[in-house]
Scaffold this active site. Sequence first.
Site, PDB file in Angstrom:
ATOM      1  N   ASP A 137       0.850  -1.188   0.000  1.00 53.97           N
ATOM      2  CA  ASP A 137       0.000   0.000   0.000  1.00 53.97           C
ATOM      3  C   ASP A 137       0.886   1.238   0.000  1.00 53.97           C
ATOM      4  O   ASP A 137       1.766   1.371   0.856  1.00 53.97           O
ATOM      5  CB  ASP A 137      -0.903   0.001   1.229  1.00 53.97           C
ATOM      6  CG  ASP A 137      -1.984   1.065   1.156  1.00 53.97           C
ATOM      7  OD1 ASP A 137      -2.802   1.020   0.232  1.00 53.97           O
ATOM      8  OD2 ASP A 137      -1.994   1.955   2.020  1.00 53.97           O
ATOM      9  N   ASP A 172      -3.102   2.530  -5.792  1.00 53.89           N
ATOM     10  CA  ASP A 172      -2.077   2.564  -4.754  1.00 53.89           C
ATOM     11  C   ASP A 172      -1.942   1.289  -3.942  1.00 53.89           C
ATOM     12  O   ASP A 172      -1.336   1.293  -2.872  1.00 53.89           O
ATOM     13  CB  ASP A 172      -2.336   3.738  -3.797  1.00 53.89           C
ATOM     14  CG  ASP A 172      -3.683   3.627  -3.099  1.00 53.89           C
ATOM     15  OD1 ASP A 172      -4.505   2.790  -3.513  1.00 53.89           O
ATOM     16  OD2 ASP A 172      -3.914   4.391  -2.144  1.00 53.89           O
ATOM     17  N   GLU A 173      -2.478   0.176  -4.437  1.00 55.81           N
ATOM     18  CA  GLU A 173      -2.323  -1.060  -3.666  1.00 55.81           C
ATOM     19  C   GLU A 173      -2.330  -2.279  -4.575  1.00 55.81           C
ATOM     20  O   GLU A 173      -2.913  -2.270  -5.656  1.00 55.81           O
ATOM     21  CB  GLU A 173      -3.398  -1.192  -2.586  1.00 55.81           C
ATOM     22  CG  GLU A 173      -4.803  -1.303  -3.102  1.00 55.81           C
ATOM     23  CD  GLU A 173      -5.814  -1.560  -1.985  1.00 55.81           C
ATOM     24  OE1 GLU A 173      -5.469  -2.231  -0.994  1.00 55.81           O
ATOM     25  OE2 GLU A 173      -6.962  -1.091  -2.113  1.00 55.81           O
TER      26      GLU A 173
END
Length: 341
Positions: free
Chosen positions: A9, A106-107
């Site tokens: 993350d 974002d992950e």
Amino acid sequence: MTAWVLHVDLDQFIAAVEILRRPELRGLPVVVGGDGDPAKRGVVATASYEARARGVHSGLPLRTAARRCPDCVFLPADRGAYEAASDEVMAALRSLGAVTEVMGWDEAFLAVETDDPEGFAGQVQERIRAATRLDSTVGIGQNKLQAKLATGYGKPAGVFRLTHQTWFEVLGGEPVSALWGIGSKTAAKLAELGIGTVAELAAADVPTVAGRFGPTIGPWLVQTARGLASAEVTAEPYLPRSRGREVTYQEDIEDWDRVRAEIAVLAHRVADDVAAEGRPALRVVVKVRYRPFFTSTHGVPLPEPGSDPDAIEAAALAALELFTGRRPVRLLGVRAEFAPD
């Protein structure tokens, strides 16, 4: 060699991208959202850790954020910049040779076999930092649920391992809302059954929980509280579950004939997005945010899966009719949900 799932993350991703573009903002409370003008309506897309310490968080109205943090730096959202940075991050992850499942900008989840998962997690962080100068947190688990929750304990820029052996030690006393997929409404319903903590839910009588939540959701809730979930990580390309458009109006709309006209316009824009995606939509959802900030949604299935603009408009207008309130409106949204692949 032991199989592990890693959840990667990016820390304060959107704010971090903006700070890389404007190094003079490092260490300052930064808020990204709307067109960057806190005097206008809009919501916070993300906030730097410094802004979060002042009570600013994602989804907060920009005007409220400005009241809580008058000295925050407000910036407009730049989707193109975030997509470009995300592409670099995911390319860096894939270069490590692990199966990589992208979950959004974002992950991502990674599947690795190693006897030193913390060492591999460190390599992940170094590879991302070398490619993008962005910091990341890595959660390690025996399945996706454990890895995802472990990330929260590792932030910022750390590594944390959560396993079957440590599950209740770490999470047993936490409220059920700490679990991935359990929100405030579900937590409130569980509280009615006398269930408040993860350990209590894990020990709950499954038929009793199923009687309140249904034969699928009930057992899943108990299983989740026990730390059990899928460990399958796939490299299949990430596919969005829906496409949507929404507009925040600087002046409330009080005329519901205009509300209907705005919904029709949004529905046709969504239909264009669905057609461009090349996947059939199954259901249309309308979102209405009333003054001052109460939000509600209603959905209607399409007669048949597809991308026909008229059908999507008709479904959106039908969903709008399910709203009984006719109060002034500050935001409207239309979302088309895709059929399962």
